[in-house]
Motif scaffolding. Structure first.
Motif, short mmCIF file in Angstrom:
data_model
loop_
_atom_site.label_atom_id
_atom_site.label_comp_id
_atom_site.label_asym_id
_atom_site.label_seq_id
_atom_site.Cartn_x
_atom_site.Cartn_y
_atom_site.Cartn_z
N GLY A 18 -7.70 1.11 13.82
CA GLY A 18 -6.57 0.44 14.45
C GLY A 18 -6.93 -0.75 15.32
N LEU A 19 -8.21 -1.09 15.43
CA LEU A 19 -8.62 -2.23 16.25
C LEU A 19 -8.72 -3.49 15.40
CD1 LEU A 19 -11.41 -0.66 18.48
CD2 LEU A 19 -9.03 -1.10 19.06
N PRO A 20 -8.44 -4.66 15.99
CA PRO A 20 -8.56 -5.91 15.25
C PRO A 20 -10.01 -6.33 15.10
CG PRO A 20 -7.94 -6.35 17.51
CD PRO A 20 -7.94 -4.85 17.35
N GLY A 21 -10.27 -7.21 14.14
CA GLY A 21 -11.59 -7.79 13.97
C GLY A 21 -12.45 -7.14 12.92
N PHE A 22 -12.03 -6.03 12.36
CA PHE A 22 -12.85 -5.33 11.38
C PHE A 22 -12.61 -5.78 9.94
CE2 PHE A 22 -13.28 -2.55 14.98
CZ PHE A 22 -14.61 -2.16 14.90
N ILE A 23 -11.49 -6.47 9.70
CA ILE A 23 -11.16 -6.95 8.36
C ILE A 23 -11.02 -8.47 8.42
CG2 ILE A 23 -9.49 -6.86 6.48
CD1 ILE A 23 -8.77 -4.06 7.40
N GLU A 24 -11.56 -9.15 7.41
CA GLU A 24 -11.49 -10.60 7.35
C GLU A 24 -10.04 -11.06 7.20
OE1 GLU A 24 -13.38 -14.26 4.74
OE2 GLU A 24 -13.64 -12.22 4.06
N PRO A 25 -9.57 -11.90 8.13
CA PRO A 25 -8.21 -12.41 8.01
C PRO A 25 -8.10 -13.39 6.84
CG PRO A 25 -9.14 -12.89 10.18
CD PRO A 25 -10.23 -12.33 9.34
N ALA A 26 -6.93 -13.46 6.24
CA ALA A 26 -6.70 -14.38 5.12
C ALA A 26 -6.86 -15.82 5.60
CB ALA A 26 -5.31 -14.16 4.55
N HIS A 27 -7.45 -16.65 4.77
CA HIS A 27 -7.61 -18.09 5.02
C HIS A 27 -8.40 -18.39 6.29
CE1 HIS A 27 -4.69 -18.34 1.85
NE2 HIS A 27 -3.81 -17.69 2.58
N ARG A 33 -17.36 -15.65 13.30
CA ARG A 33 -17.59 -16.24 14.62
C ARG A 33 -16.43 -16.03 15.57
NH1 ARG A 33 -19.75 -21.84 12.17
NH2 ARG A 33 -21.60 -20.97 11.18
N LEU A 34 -15.39 -15.37 15.13
CA LEU A 34 -14.23 -15.13 15.99
C LEU A 34 -14.57 -14.11 17.08
CD1 LEU A 34 -11.39 -14.85 13.32
CD2 LEU A 34 -11.86 -16.76 14.85
N PRO A 35 -13.96 -14.22 18.26
CA PRO A 35 -14.20 -13.24 19.32
C PRO A 35 -13.83 -11.81 18.91
CG PRO A 35 -13.07 -15.16 20.19
CD PRO A 35 -13.12 -15.33 18.71
N ALA A 36 -12.79 -11.68 18.10
CA ALA A 36 -12.39 -10.33 17.66
C ALA A 36 -13.46 -9.69 16.78
CB ALA A 36 -11.06 -10.40 16.91
N THR A 37 -14.14 -10.49 15.96
CA THR A 37 -15.20 -9.97 15.11
C THR A 37 -16.41 -9.58 15.95
OG1 THR A 37 -14.43 -11.43 13.34
CG2 THR A 37 -16.60 -10.45 13.07
N ALA A 40 -15.61 -6.38 17.53
CA ALA A 40 -15.70 -5.29 16.55
C ALA A 40 -17.15 -4.84 16.37
CB ALA A 40 -15.10 -5.73 15.22
N GLN A 41 -18.06 -5.79 16.31
CA GLN A 41 -19.47 -5.44 16.19
C GLN A 41 -19.97 -4.68 17.42
OE1 GLN A 41 -20.63 -9.59 15.13
NE2 GLN A 41 -21.90 -8.54 13.60
N ARG A 42 -19.50 -5.08 18.60
CA ARG A 42 -19.89 -4.36 19.83
C ARG A 42 -19.35 -2.94 19.83
NH1 ARG A 42 -18.93 -9.11 22.23
NH2 ARG A 42 -16.84 -8.54 22.88
N VAL A 43 -18.13 -2.74 19.32
CA VAL A 43 -17.57 -1.40 19.25
C VAL A 43 -18.46 -0.52 18.37
CG1 VAL A 43 -15.64 -0.05 18.30
CG2 VAL A 43 -15.18 -2.03 19.74
N CYS A 44 -18.90 -1.07 17.25
CA CYS A 44 -19.80 -0.31 16.37
C CYS A 44 -21.09 0.06 17.07
CB CYS A 44 -20.12 -1.13 15.12
SG CYS A 44 -18.78 -1.29 13.95
N ARG A 45 -21.69 -0.91 17.75
CA ARG A 45 -22.99 -0.67 18.39
C ARG A 45 -22.92 0.26 19.59
NH1 ARG A 45 -23.38 -6.31 18.90
NH2 ARG A 45 -23.67 -7.16 16.84
N ASP A 76 -17.54 -6.26 1.27
CA ASP A 76 -17.33 -7.69 1.47
C ASP A 76 -16.05 -7.88 2.29
OD1 ASP A 76 -17.44 -10.42 1.33
OD2 ASP A 76 -16.77 -10.57 -0.75
N GLY A 77 -16.12 -8.75 3.31
CA GLY A 77 -14.93 -9.09 4.09
C GLY A 77 -14.56 -8.09 5.16
N VAL A 78 -15.52 -7.28 5.58
CA VAL A 78 -15.26 -6.28 6.63
C VAL A 78 -16.46 -6.21 7.57
CG1 VAL A 78 -13.74 -4.84 5.24
CG2 VAL A 78 -16.17 -4.41 5.19
N VAL A 79 -16.24 -5.58 8.72
CA VAL A 79 -17.33 -5.23 9.62
C VAL A 79 -17.52 -3.72 9.49
CG1 VAL A 79 -18.09 -5.06 12.01
CG2 VAL A 79 -16.87 -7.09 11.24
#
Length: 149
Positions: A18-27, A33-37, A40-45, A76-79
């Motif tokens: 349910g958190l943003p940043g884990f799926i690549e947004p369209a276009h 490089r987005l802050p949400a991505t 998301a990587q920090r949440v994983c770690r 592809d296209g996910v974190v």
């Protein structure tokens, strides 16, 4: 997005649901490089339990495979497992590195995974604490493991 475990042996729920940043947004050209991505990587770690992190990394290695494909394809296209998955060989290497390391992508635990005593770093030695060596274990437990091998 991280996939919940298929078996019931892992009862913890992934912190990424349910958190943003884990799926690549369209276009979005540079979504990695987005802050949400980055968040998301920090949440994983930092927040993902070790068992779920490893399961996520294992599943990411074959998440891009279609039903009729003979060779497994990486996500592809996910974190997943703290790795921005692009479906390429670099993604495969990063995911395999996460699996090879016992504490891959996670911060040093507060307590030793073997003896459960509180740990500190070599620079900040404190009374009553053991020194962190590697893979979430203190120097004493790591040496004992090496002697046993």
């Amino acid at each position: 997005m991280s996939i919940p475990p298929a078996d019931s042996t892992l009862s913890a729920e992934p912190p990424c649901l349910g958190l943003p940043g884990f799926i690549e947004p369209a276009h979005e050209f540079d979504w990695d490089r987005l802050p949400a991505t980055a968040a998301a990587q920090r949440v994983c770690r930092e927040r993902c339990p070790r068992e779920l992190f490893r399961t996520c990394a294992q599943r990411a290695l074959t998440a891009g495979t279609l039903l009729d494909d003979e060779t497994p394809l990486v996500a592809d296209g996910v974190v997943m497992a703290g790795v921005v998955c692009r479906g390429d060989s670099i993604t495969v290497r990063r995911l395999q590195a996460a699996l090879d390391q016992d504490c891959a992508g996670q911060v040093r635990p507060d307590r030793c995974l073997s003896c459960h005593r509180p740990m500190t770093t070599r620079r900040r030695k404190r009374p009553g604490y053991v020194v962190h060596e590697s893979n979430g274990r203190c120097s004493g437990c790591k040496r004992a493991e090496q002697r046993a091998a």
